[in-house]
Design a protein around this motif. Structure first.
Motif, mmCIF file in Angstrom:
data_model
loop_
_atom_site.group_PDB
_atom_site.id
_atom_site.type_symbol
_atom_site.label_atom_id
_atom_site.label_comp_id
_atom_site.label_asym_id
_atom_site.label_seq_id
_atom_site.Cartn_x
_atom_site.Cartn_y
_atom_site.Cartn_z
ATOM 1 N N ASN A 158 0.849 -1.182 0.000
ATOM 2 C CA ASN A 158 0.000 0.000 0.000
ATOM 3 C C ASN A 158 0.892 1.243 0.000
ATOM 4 O OD1 ASN A 158 -2.126 1.709 0.195
ATOM 5 N ND2 ASN A 158 -2.657 1.187 2.316
ATOM 6 N N CYS A 159 1.266 1.714 -1.191
ATOM 7 C CA CYS A 159 2.119 2.908 -1.293
ATOM 8 C C CYS A 159 1.397 4.080 -0.626
ATOM 9 C CB CYS A 159 2.406 3.225 -2.756
ATOM 10 S SG CYS A 159 3.219 4.816 -2.984
ATOM 11 N N PRO A 160 2.057 4.795 0.292
ATOM 12 C CA PRO A 160 1.359 5.893 0.975
ATOM 13 C C PRO A 160 0.995 7.031 0.033
ATOM 14 C CG PRO A 160 3.638 5.679 1.770
ATOM 15 C CD PRO A 160 3.414 4.578 0.800
ATOM 16 N N TYR A 161 1.528 7.029 -1.192
ATOM 17 C CA TYR A 161 1.208 8.089 -2.147
ATOM 18 C C TYR A 161 0.235 7.633 -3.225
ATOM 19 C CZ TYR A 161 5.291 10.062 0.115
ATOM 20 O OH TYR A 161 6.171 10.515 1.056
ATOM 21 N N CYS A 162 0.284 6.323 -3.595
ATOM 22 C CA CYS A 162 -0.506 5.835 -4.726
ATOM 23 C C CYS A 162 -1.587 4.831 -4.347
ATOM 24 C CB CYS A 162 0.387 5.157 -5.759
ATOM 25 S SG CYS A 162 1.781 6.145 -6.269
ATOM 26 N N GLY A 163 -1.455 4.168 -3.194
ATOM 27 C CA GLY A 163 -2.405 3.120 -2.844
ATOM 28 C C GLY A 163 -1.844 1.742 -3.128
ATOM 29 N N ILE A 201 10.920 1.464 -2.287
ATOM 30 C CA ILE A 201 10.681 2.570 -3.222
ATOM 31 C C ILE A 201 9.704 2.104 -4.283
ATOM 32 C CG2 ILE A 201 12.774 1.971 -4.560
ATOM 33 C CD1 ILE A 201 12.876 4.928 -5.434
ATOM 34 N N HIS A 202 8.768 2.975 -4.607
ATOM 35 C CA HIS A 202 7.793 2.672 -5.655
ATOM 36 C C HIS A 202 8.429 3.006 -7.008
ATOM 37 C CE1 HIS A 202 3.298 3.001 -7.005
ATOM 38 N NE2 HIS A 202 3.936 1.974 -7.533
ATOM 39 N N THR A 203 9.351 2.123 -7.421
ATOM 40 C CA THR A 203 10.181 2.380 -8.615
ATOM 41 C C THR A 203 9.347 2.657 -9.861
ATOM 42 O OG1 THR A 203 11.250 0.404 -7.740
ATOM 43 C CG2 THR A 203 12.359 1.535 -9.534
ATOM 44 N N GLY A 212 6.388 3.705 -10.263
ATOM 45 C CA GLY A 212 5.201 4.444 -9.873
ATOM 46 C C GLY A 212 5.632 5.857 -9.535
ATOM 47 N N CYS A 213 5.403 6.266 -8.287
ATOM 48 C CA CYS A 213 5.678 7.655 -7.909
ATOM 49 C C CYS A 213 7.153 7.898 -7.585
ATOM 50 C CB CYS A 213 4.819 8.028 -6.705
ATOM 51 S SG CYS A 213 5.177 7.014 -5.258
ATOM 52 N N ARG A 214 7.964 6.834 -7.546
ATOM 53 C CA ARG A 214 9.402 6.920 -7.284
ATOM 54 C C ARG A 214 9.712 7.452 -5.891
ATOM 55 N NH1 ARG A 214 12.084 9.854 -12.107
ATOM 56 N NH2 ARG A 214 13.002 11.058 -10.429
HETATM 57 ZN ZN LIG Z 1 3.621 5.318 -5.211
#
Ligand SMILES: [Zn+2]
Lengths: 91, 1001
Positions: free
Chosen positions: A5-10, A58-60, A62-64
């Protein structure tokens, strides 16, 4: 393959992320003042826990953004995610 | 003349549709709906293969995916031939060709059968013990082992079939479409869950669908007709998708499952063209219901592996489902009531039963009563002690069991037979459950492992959960479903169930014999020929862990992963070692549940789609001009441009000379480019590079070296200051993504206070690099408006310019040591700029060169390539690049590590130049460097990292890393090669134009 669950993207598939090792290891502010042993402690020593581990991801693809994950390494259950700079959950 | 053992076709077999197929070269007939196994059995063929180690004749044992013996080679052509196909799973189609495996010259006469006679000298661990020493003999042993071992042949041509991968998302996934799976799918779908139901078989209904007996009834209908109606109903539910011939291979964490959907393997060959053969489903389910059923256990006694010995449930299925008798003189051998279900099915179909051997003494159920009513002799309290018949069972010996079941007593009796159905009770198929991380518990009453603790939102139902009887399934399943799906009720409340099955069972893992164990062959793992004797030997030799015993005896390591015998192996271990079953644990059930084809695993990612490749905007020009390409990361880079059939060496020599004599042009678009902006950009560069950046003037370029925190060189490249708070960084081609990741890491996690923004612009620009003494003449005509004088545009500076109306950035930087310019322009203009340079360059003898020449030219100058001359153990000091490490800066990434006790050692490997005694001798990259070859062992000092013949110096040059090399200037060293020694001298790594005069030439 787990879901993070990326805190920025879900929620996204694990394949979008990369693991970055143990969290909350702060880079020393004054490296020059450290002994070899103290520097080696920062550089090399990691806990590698079986059980609840605080780690960086790291959300490589995705939002990085880097963020922290609390994961039970014995069964991959993710207990919490939180942004860089935020306090780790206490329970 | 083969016999026809088809007794009566069933509704699952289409008697009007005759199918011909070939087995071991001979043509046979079956019907649509048959598997290869059922069609062979109908033709009275049991012998289908040879066992792995002893080459013993083996027959069909089961009717499903757990089959250990009846595995065949399918297809005869070199591209589609497929080994290890289970005859019990493959449906016959017109034109099917199959043959036996692991036998030579034929299944009937096999030379490897001699191993069977040698078996006393082939005990467990035989391969480990015998073939390990002397080590130098291994190559010779291997040849023979590989020839005689191994199951089947691999195709030798590329697979012509199409495969694909598909993601699938659902609320509820139900695995297994037996009675409990059907109930679950209907309940889930009717309550609004988007549901997927999969089953590995070609039909729905599991084993209940052919359970056609007065002894098993639901609401006063036979269980099969009740289930038939349920199936017809679920086919109409909209939010329920049903996939047959779909086997779940793996159950991973977070309810992620992989399933193989078989789409064409059952079709006649001429109907398969251009269709997808198999599809790998990547299923993500919110909830998973596992209803994978159970597997019947064999019984372990001497010679329990002969053709004609089948599981009792398989004998029943061949009779009920396929209408095939497995023999004319059938005997059943059991420790529980299941064999009586089989008996009644055979009786119903008029198939003869000679006798039933039952381990139990006191037995009583309506099934048994009906069997006895049909005048079938039941030997109660007896066991089979031996079997006879080499290629087909023809006789068994039985004896009475002692009260404690440890011995046999009384006189031996013989019964002649041509088929023996065995039943040792049932094992829940918990493979998927444990794959998902579930924990099992042991149930003592009937000696089974059942699911205990679940690792995700999932549940097991039916016989894989230990509910073996119809009444248990029908009463427990609705309760479990209600709780799991959070429902008030299901359609299955208050069903009236009649189930005559009595649960009594007499479990004896290894049945006693009148012979000593050493003289018997009670097989536990049929495919790998592991016997109870082998397991006992392993225990005697000190193995205790189940995982070790497994590997030592190879129990459970075949393509069937020991689905039949693993429980017996555990049982025998626990009995012999005196430990409790529940405490021993089980071996790990690893995916895939049944083997997958490589095609399914790779899907569409074959040929040019195997991996992504990246092309520069100038790629087409390189192709048209016959460049050879090399892979750098995912990039295709022009490697060299051979002219008129030139060799690589000749082309590179020509290109290298031309670049220094006149002009060369290189496509440098693949270099990583990171746009850096923000008020703290200069400070940021100060922290990530080893040298100082604050004083770099706008419009100037600087080379930078980036370290890891451990002080080792990580990447390098030129960074240009475009404006006060704006830089463009270049990275190595292969390092672009990881450098960006690393910089983001520091910005986001260590220095979030810095005002810096990073953007990857690698793909946004094309980079054309023109070098050589004529470079200025060429580039100044390409960009006529720009002042190219050395005063206005010196080395290591940059200018904004325009080509026509198109903006570009021009850097005067050099990786070759020549006067050179890099034009960076919006990617889609790259090719036209390149062509313009070529056109103008014609009169100045411009020569395109590739990466190989670039490497040669930079080696002449002693410039490193990160990753070639460095290997994550080299500091800048090791590279003799002390000049780039700032002494003044308080900190930068890796600084502290440069004076750790280890990094300041004088005898670290250091980069040096190497010159060969014979100037024509070119060293091999990777060759070892030594000083003294008389000392043994020879001390290795380092290795050659880069080596070329320099056309500009007319001699061989090399770079290498040598322990303490910095202080060895002029010293002689030796490169020992296979047939010779090459003498070299340690030299300055800068071989050409040491004064850098050519940069301004
Ligand atoms: Zn993300």
């Amino acid at each position: 393959m787990f879901i993070i669950n990326c805190p920025y993207c879900g929620e996204r598939e694990q394949s979008e992320f990369k693991a970055g090792g143990e969290a909350h290891i702060v880079r020393p502010k004054q490296p020059t003042e450290l002994s070899d042993d103290q520097w080696a402690e920062y550089l090399f020593m990691r806990k590698n826990i079986k059980g609840i581990q605080f780690e960086r991801w790291i959300h490589t693809h995705g939002c990085r953004k880097w963020f922290n994950v609390v994961r039970d390494t014995s069964n991959d259950v993710i207990k919490a995610v939180y942004k860089m700079g935020e306090k780790p959950p206490t329970k | 003349m083969t016999k026809n053992l088809r007794v009566k076709t069933s509704k699952f077999i289409d008697e009007t549709y005759k199918v011909s197929f070939k087995f071991n070269g001979k043509t046979y007939y079956g019907y649509k709906g048959d598997t290869l196994a059922s069609a062979l059995l109908a033709n009275d063929i049991h012998l289908v293969g040879r066992s792995f180690k002893y080459h013993r004749p083996r027959g069909i044992m089961t009717a499903g995916s757990e089959e250990p013996n009846a595995i065949v080679q399918l297809h005869s052509d070199t591209s589609r031939t497929e080994p290890n196909v289970r005859a019990t799973e493959i449906e016959i189609y017109e034109g099917l060709e199959a043959s036996s495996q692991n036998c030579w010259p034929s299944v009937n006469f096999d030379i490897g059968g001699i191993n069977n006679l040698l078996s006393p000298v082939l005990p467990a661990g035989f391969y480990y013990k015998t073939f390990m020493w002397p080590a130098s003999f291994w190559e010779k042993y291997e040849y023979f082992i590989r020839k005689s071992a191994g199951l089947g042949k691999s195709p030798t041509e590329p697979d012509p079939d199409i495969y694909e991968h598909k993601y699938y998302h659902c609320d509820v996934l139900v695995v297994g479409a037996g009675i409990s799976g059907i109930m679950a799918a209907k309940t889930a779908a009717k309550n609004g869950f988007k549901t997927l139901l999969v089953d590995e078989k070609s039909y729905l209904g599991g084993s209940t669908i052919y359970q056609n007996s007065e002894h098993f009834k639901i609401n006063n209908q036979t269980s099969s007709s009740w289930l038939d109606k349920e199936i017809n109903e679920i086919k109409k539910i909209e939010n329920l998708e049903i996939k047959i011939r779909t086997s779940v291979a793996a159950f991973h964490g977070y309810n992620f499952l992989l399933a193989r959907e078989n789409l064409t393997d059952h079709l006649p060959l001429n109907q398969r063209n251009n269709k997808i053969r198999q599809r790998l489903l990547k299923i993500r389910a919110k909830k998973v219901i596992t209803a994978t059923g159970s597997l019947e256990r064999p019984l372990i006694f001497d010679n329990n592996d002969r053709p004609g010995i089948l599981l009792s449930s398989a004998v029943e299925k061949y009779a009920n489902f396929f209408g095939v008798a497995c023999g004319e003189k059938n005997v059943l051998f059991t420790n529980n009531d299941s064999a009586y279900e089989t008996a009644i099915s055979l009786i119903q179909r008029g198939i003869n039963i000679e006798a039933i051997i039952d381990n139990r003494e006191e037995i009583d159920s309506s099934l048994i009563k009906e069997t006895e009513k049909n005048n079938i002799k039941i030997f109660k309290g007896y066991t089979v002690v031996d079997t006879f018949g080499y290629k087909r069972i023809n006789k068994i010996s039985i004896m009475q069991l002692s009260k404690d079941g440890q011995k046999v007593i009384g006189a031996k009796k013989s019964i002649s037979c041509d088929c023996l159905g065995i039943s040792g009770g049932w094992t829940p198929a918990v493979h998927l459950f444990t794959q998902s991380g579930g924990k099992l518990k042991f149930r003592n009453e009937d000696q089974v492992f059942i699911p205990d603790v679940y690792s995700s939102d999932q549940i097991s139902i039916g016989s894989c959960n230990g509910d073996f009887t119809l009444d248990e399934i029908l009463s427990n399943t609705p309760q479990i479903l209600k709780e799991f799906l959070n429902l008030k009720e299901t359609n299955y409340e208050n069903l009236e169930v009649k189930s005559s099955f009595n649960k009594s069972k007499r479990n004896i893992w290894l049945l006693p014999s009148d012979k000593v164990i050493g003289k018997t062959k009670p097989f536990v793992d049929y495919q790998n020929d592991a016997t109870a004797k082998d397991i006992k030997l392993a225990l005697r030799e000190g193995f205790r862990s189940i995982e070790h015993v497994k590997r030592y005896t190879t129990t459970g390591m075949g393509t069937d992963q020991g689905k039949l015998g693993n429980m017996h192996a555990l049982g025998i271990i626990s009995e012999t070692a005196g430990s409790k079953m529940g405490e021993l644990g089980t071996t790990t059930f690893r995916p895939p549940y049944t083997p997958l084809t490589f095609g399914t695993i790779v899907g569409r990612n074959v040929g040019e789609y195997f991996d992504i490749f990246r092309k520069t905007p100038i790629h087409e020009w390189h192709v048209q001009n016959k460049a050879e390409f090399e892979n750098v990361g995912q990039w295709k880079r022009a490697w060299y441009y051979p002219k008129n059939g030139e060799s690589m060496h000749d082309a590179v020599q020509r290109e290298s000379k031309a670049a220094r004599d006149n002009a060369g042009i290189l496509d440098a678009s693949t270099l990583g480019k990171i746009d850096i902006q923000g008020t703290d950009a200069s400070e940021f560069l100060n922290r990530v590079y080893t040298n100082a950046w604050s004083k770099l003037a706008i419009g100037k370029c600087r080379y930078g070296l980036m370290l890891n925190e451990d002080g080792m060189v990580y990447d390098d490249g030129v960074t240009t200051r475009l404006d006060e708070n704006h830089y463009i960084m270049t990275t190595t081609t292969g390092g672009a993504a990881t450098v960006l990741g690393k910089l983001e890491d520091y910005l986001q996690t260590e220095w979030p206070e810095l005002d810096v923004y990073l953007t990857s612009v690698t793909d946004h620009y094309a980079t054309v690099s023109v070098c050589g003494p004529n470079s200025k003449k060429i580039v100044s005509q390409v960009i006529p408006d720009l002042d190219f004088s050395d005063e206005n545009f010196p080395h290591m500076s940059f200018k904004n310019a325009k080509i026509g109306e198109i903006k570009c950035r021009v850097m005067r930087i050099s990786f070759t040591g020549e006067h050179s310019y890099e034009i960076n322009i919006q990617a889609n203009y790259g090719k036209s700029v390149w062509e313009k340079c070529m056109e103008i360059g014609k009169e100045f003898n411009i020569t395109p060169y590739g990466t190989e020449t670039m490497h040669l030219l930079r080696a002449e100058k002693g410039f490193i390539i990160v990753g070639q001359d460095t290997d994550a153990t080299m500091t800048p000091i090791d590279l003799q690049m002390d000049w780039i490490v700032s002494k003044k800066k308080y900190d930068f990434i890796g600084k502290r590590s440069l004076y750790r006790s280890d990094t300041i050692k004088e005898d670290r490997k250091q980069l040096v130049g190497l010159l060969t005694e014979n100037p024509d001798e070119v060293l091999e990259e990777g060759a070892q460097i030594v000083a003294d070859i008389k000392k043994s062992p020879i001390e290795m000092l380092g290795h050659v990292t880069s080596s070329y013949y320099s056309p500009n110096l007319k001699k061989s040059i090399a770079l290498g890393v040598v322990r303490g090399g910095k202080n060895m200037m002029g010293q002689k060293l030796i490169i020992p090669m296979e047939n010779k020694q090459i003498n070299v001298t340690v030299a300055d790594p800068v071989f050409f134009d040491k004064e850098n005069k050519r940069l301004n030439a």
